[in-house]
Enzyme design. Structure first.
Site, mmCIF file in Angstrom:
data_model
loop_
_atom_site.group_PDB
_atom_site.id
_atom_site.type_symbol
_atom_site.label_atom_id
_atom_site.label_comp_id
_atom_site.label_asym_id
_atom_site.label_seq_id
_atom_site.Cartn_x
_atom_site.Cartn_y
_atom_site.Cartn_z
ATOM 1 N N ASP A 124 0.867 -1.324 -0.128
ATOM 2 C CA ASP A 124 -0.147 -0.001 -0.042
ATOM 3 C C ASP A 124 0.926 1.073 0.206
ATOM 4 O O ASP A 124 2.090 1.073 0.301
ATOM 5 C CB ASP A 124 -0.831 -0.167 1.327
ATOM 6 C CG ASP A 124 -1.534 1.390 1.605
ATOM 7 O OD1 ASP A 124 -2.331 1.904 0.479
ATOM 8 O OD2 ASP A 124 -1.673 1.716 2.412
ATOM 9 N N ASP A 151 -0.182 4.966 0.949
ATOM 10 C CA ASP A 151 -0.305 6.244 1.972
ATOM 11 C C ASP A 151 -0.327 5.778 3.392
ATOM 12 O O ASP A 151 -1.077 4.683 3.655
ATOM 13 C CB ASP A 151 -1.575 6.882 1.787
ATOM 14 C CG ASP A 151 -1.927 7.429 0.224
ATOM 15 O OD1 ASP A 151 -0.949 8.172 -0.030
ATOM 16 O OD2 ASP A 151 -2.473 6.956 -0.604
#
Lengths: 249, 704
Positions: A19, A21
């Site tokens: 991922d 952020d």
């Protein structure tokens, strides 16, 4: 590094998904700085006091999210700012909305730093010959800009945004797109490294991934999501641990 | 804990440093605190008044033996008042007051860590290592018990504010620092020299000085004038105004001159330090830190009885270690350890009541006086030797790194050549807006045309012909400005077509040489730091000229085309060849060439910028930042064996703030060069500003 489910982590992975952020970089601090920059600009140019701004922005964000559901556009700051300006009674003002969006992302990027050891981890995993992928919510335009800004675009074989998948990760589709792009076969061992609960649930559901939760600073045991196979605070710890598995077999 | 940043709260090194501090505060009772600071705070807070010094005299029957400035007193008062309350409730003498004083110092310690982290953003981990785990900070504050952390914190905060362009606030904070400890005054002359040495800071000097002097006087004059106890203390021993308790003298090192006269070394060295700082000229913030650090270090080496004063060195030692790498860190560590060993020999160890150890329980000095004296002398000599090596290393490193753009040696010279209408003056003005008024001077090629507009000889020559321009004077004047010499120069008035009488042009930090032939004379060319050539797509140039001369000025198309054709041979012979001598060629291209085919097109003409760079080590990073931060479209072509690297940028909607943020990321030491509030331009002009700065930074190494 804390191993919660050793059985899921014995096998060398076929690919690793990340991922972006709040996993590869810390989001909260830069987000605050970016919102402060926008707030100050709105105060200067539109004479809107911070409390009024906060109220209108919160309402605008809720409205956009409610209207668009779990899609990339539901995170689009341009839409938030457009609606916020409308709520302030100033019509749409595309030029101002664009300026605020650019102010937000520019400030966020220039204040954001990759977590210590994150880039070295990517380099090392890539050097070990493992395909790396990035699966992230939000629009492709801004996520690609972040990757280019951090200079980590070169490490990923594939990138999947919720914009191209049509729905956020919670809707599972982005993981299916990633599996297709990486030509994964059923039963292939995949690792997923993320911070949010929906990441863990969705990656497990679609790919039966071994999941690693990147813990935020100060996070304790109660912040660990159900079903997570391992947690870590520092990328250096994850990298040191992963060396043993990646080098084996 | 809420005041501690999140990342620190989970950092094991921070927690280790914090645990050591808390343990030391709870367990150790240092001599200076037990004898002086804690009783002073306890007695004066027990009967609070506006004049705590006289209050102390009345309640304790003795004159204070040190001068706690009002700021120091007020800083410690809230903590120690709580400690005093706890002592009253528990009937524990001054035990809790002493511990509370320790926690007050811990608060200052933590605040200083946060200031240093802000001062060195991006290096937080190493700041933690060099400051929070520094044995020197732990020894002086928690073992020896000195309170110099408070003025050191205020000094560091003042420097941070100065660095962040808040000079008045910096002055106020430094004034508070002086109000905490008068000896902080020693840095003021160095700061004034620094501000004066920078044209961009010079105008802030009065504001800084007034704020600092105002606050310091407001804090110090009333107690000095109206406190009988202070007057009594200073009358008996004036050095107490600046010295720490227990210090033998502040002028320890002297030479006997005969007849009972002494030559004090420290003031002489201090004055030499000021003179040296003045002679350095333009100081960067980095060198300012070095100069202050070295000045303090030398003063300290010449004050052998000082202990607490060594804390003032800390911010500068941290900066030095961050910049200079592991060897420097090793040198600082060795110096620190020797310093601690030397001071442990001559100072009393703190009491440890929980273990039943009294003050001075650890005595490392041999009982024999002679051996003891020899050991002390040996340690002092080793410390002096190491201190001199450290001072010299800091100085050498600071001077090497100072003045990144070499402005102390000679002005920065930027040449801008190109045909008329390519935007030379626009770019020159945009660059001047970055460097700031007063920091830029320059000459324009138009002022060196040989004839006025009505001159007959223009029928024989075009402006492009070098024979129609006094290029010798143009070169001579440019070289004079580059040698810091003023020139007298007439000015070509475009409105009247006549020359004005000559006027004086002063030299300054940056010299802009613009004109049709700015890169033509070899003698001038070789002295330029960056040579720019402004170009324009030929179709675009014709389009703009026809639109202006035919559309706006009403000339016939044939006449305009004839004029273009007439200039073409001279352009090809004298102007375009300058492109080969340029470090950067900036060309405006039409983003949509189809629009050029419509001579009646009156709307905006979308443009792209082509940048060719001779030296472009940061090309990839520039492209990435333009894409990521500015949202521009960029095509990159790397340099070939005989071709320059090329970027084609479409970024007409780029905002000035985008350029500013990108420049901060891309151009090192930018703050040394720019005005305090640089005027960044939007769109293509802003991108040109960015590229010129980047080239200046890349080409500046040849100056140093």
């Amino acid at each position: 590094m804390k191993i919660l489910n050793p059985d899921a982590l014995r096998e060398k992975p076929r690919a690793i998904l990340f991922d972006l952020d709040d996993t590869l970089y810390e989001y909260a601090g830069p987000h605050e700085r970016a919102m402060a920059a926008v707030r100050s600009k709105v105060e200067r140019s539109l004479k809107v006091v911070p409390s009024q701004f906060n109220h209108a922005f919160r309402q605008a964000r809720e409205e956009v999210k409610r209207a668009l559901g779990s899609t990339a556009s539901s995170h689009n700051r341009l839409l938030y700012f457009q609606r916020m300006i409308e709520l302030l009674g100033l019509n749409s003002q595309p030029a101002i909305a664009l300026d605020l969006e650019q102010t937000y992302w520019r400030t966020l990027m220039t204040t954001a730093r990759l977590h210590p050891g994150a880039e070295e981890t990517l380099i090392e995993l890539r050097a070990a010959g493992l395909p790396l992928g990035l699966v992230t919510d939000l629009t492709a335009q801004i996520q690609f800009r972040k990757l280019v800004y951090f200079g980590i675009d070169r490490y990923f074989d594939i990138v999947v945004t919720s914009e191209e998948a049509g729905v956020d990760k919670v809707g599972l589709k982005p993981f299916e797109v990633a599996a297709a792009k990486l030509e994964l076969q059923p039963g292939d061992r995949i690792w997923f490294i993320g911070d949010a609960e929906c990441d863990v649930v969705a990656s497990k559901k679609v790919l039966n991934a071994a999941t690693f939760q990147k813990l935020h600073p100060g996070a304790s045991a109660q912040h660990v999501h159900d079903g997570v196979d391992a947690t870590f605070h520092a990328f250096a710890d994850f990298r040191d641990w992963a060396r043993g598995i990646v080098a084996s077999a | 804990m809420a005041l501690i940043p999140l990342d620190l709260r989970t950092n094991r090194w921070f927690l280790l440093g914090l645990a050591i501090r808390v343990a030391a505060v709870v367990m150790l009772v240092p001599e200076v605190q037990a004898q002086w600071f804690t009783p002073f705070m306890a007695r004066t807070l027990a009967a609070p008044g506006l004049d705590p010094w006289t209050g102390f005299l009345h309640h304790g029957g003795q004159v204070p033996e040190f001068f706690y400035g009002p700021v120091m007193y007020l800083f410690h008062a809230p903590f120690t008042a709580l400690g005093l309350l706890a002592d009253r409730l528990a009937g524990s003498g001054t035990a809790f007051t002493g511990i509370a004083l320790g926690f007050s110092l811990l608060a200052a310690d933590l605040a200083l860590l946060l200031v240093l982290r802000r001062m060195h953003e991006g290096q937080e981990e190493r700041v933690l290592l060099f400051y929070w785990l520094s044995p020197l900070v732990l020894f002086i504050t928690y073992w020896h018990g000195d309170t110099d952390l408070v003025p050191t914190l205020l000094l560091a905060l003042s420097l941070l504010l100065l660095q962040r362009n808040a000079p008045r606030m910096a002055g106020v904070v430094l004034g508070l620092g002086i109000g905490a400890k008068v000896s902080i005054l020693a840095v003021v002359p160095f700061l004034l020299i620094f501000l004066w040495s920078h044209r961009r800071h010079r105008d802030t000097m009065p504001g800084f000085l007034l704020a600092c002097a105002g606050v310091a006087l407001l804090l110090l004059v009333p107690p000095l004038l109206f406190s009988p106890a202070l007057q009594q203390m200073l009358a008996s021993n004036p050095r107490l105004l600046v010295a720490n308790p227990g210090m033998a003298s502040i002028l320890d090192v002297d030479i006997m001159l005969g007849g009972g006269q002494k030559l004090y070394i420290m003031p002489i060295v201090y004055l030499l330090g000021l003179y040296g700082a003045w002679k350095v000229g333009r100081m960067s913030f980095g060198l300012l830190h070095t100069v202050l650090g070295v000045a303090y270090l030398v003063v300290l080496l010449l004050t052998p009885s000082a202990v607490g004063w060594y804390l003032w060195l800390i911010p500068f030692l941290v900066a030095f270690q961050l910049r200079a790498g592991p060897r420097a860190a090793g040198l600082v560590l060795v110096f620190t350890l020797v310093l601690i060993a030397a001071k442990t020999l001559i100072t009393a160890a703190p009491a440890v009541p929980l273990l039943g150890l009294p003050l001075g329980w650890l005595s490392l000095l041999p009982a024999d006086m002679m051996t003891s004296l020899r050991l002390n002398s040996l340690m002092a000599s080793v410390l002096m030797g190491l201190g001199i090596v450290l001072a010299l290393t800091m100085l050498r490193r600071g001077l090497d790194e100072n003045d990144f753009f070499g402005l102390s040696q000679r002005p920065l010279a930027i040449g801008i050549a190109g045909d008329s209408g390519t935007g030379k003056d626009t770019l020159a003005l945009a660059m001047a807006g970055l460097f700031g008024e007063g920091a830029v001077t320059g000459i324009s090629g138009d002022d060196y045309h040989l004839f006025e507009r009505r001159g007959k000889l223009w029928q024989a020559f075009t402006h492009l012909d070098p024979r129609a321009n006094d290029l010798e004077a143009f070169t001579r004047d440019a070289l004079s400005l580059l040698a810091w010499r003023p020139i007298m120069c007439r000015h070509y008035d475009h409105a009247t077509g006549l020359f004005t009488p000559p006027r004086r042009i002063q030299a300054s930090d940056v010299v802009m040489v613009t004109g049709l032939h700015a890169l033509y004379p070899p003698a001038l060319r070789e002295r330029l730091d960056v040579g720019l050539y402004l170009d324009m797509d030929e179709g675009l140039r014709r389009f703009f000229k026809i639109r202006r001369d035919v559309g706006q000025r009403g000339h016939s198309l044939e006449r305009v085309l004839a004029s273009i054709e007439r200039r073409m041979p001279d352009y090809e012979a004298f102007i375009r060849p300058q492109r080969d001598h340029a470090d950067v060629v900036l060309s405006l291209l039409p983003a949509d060439p189809v629009l050029l085919e419509d001579p009646d097109h009156a709307g905006p003409m979308p443009l792209k910028l082509r940048v060719r760079m001779r030296r472009a080590t940061s090309l990839d990073r520039l492209a990435r930042l333009l894409i990521a931060l500015c949202g521009a479209q960029v095509d990159v072509t790397q340099a070939g064996a005989n071709t320059m690297a090329e970027l084609v940028i479409d970024g007409s909607d780029v905002k000035p703030e985008d350029i500013h943020f990108t420049a901060l990321q891309l151009v090192p030491h930018l703050e040394e060069l720019l005005a305090r509030r640089p005027a960044w331009q939007p769109g293509m002009t802003g991108i040109m500003q960015l590229i010129v700065l980047l080239q200046l930074a890349e080409l500046t190494s040849k100056r140093r």
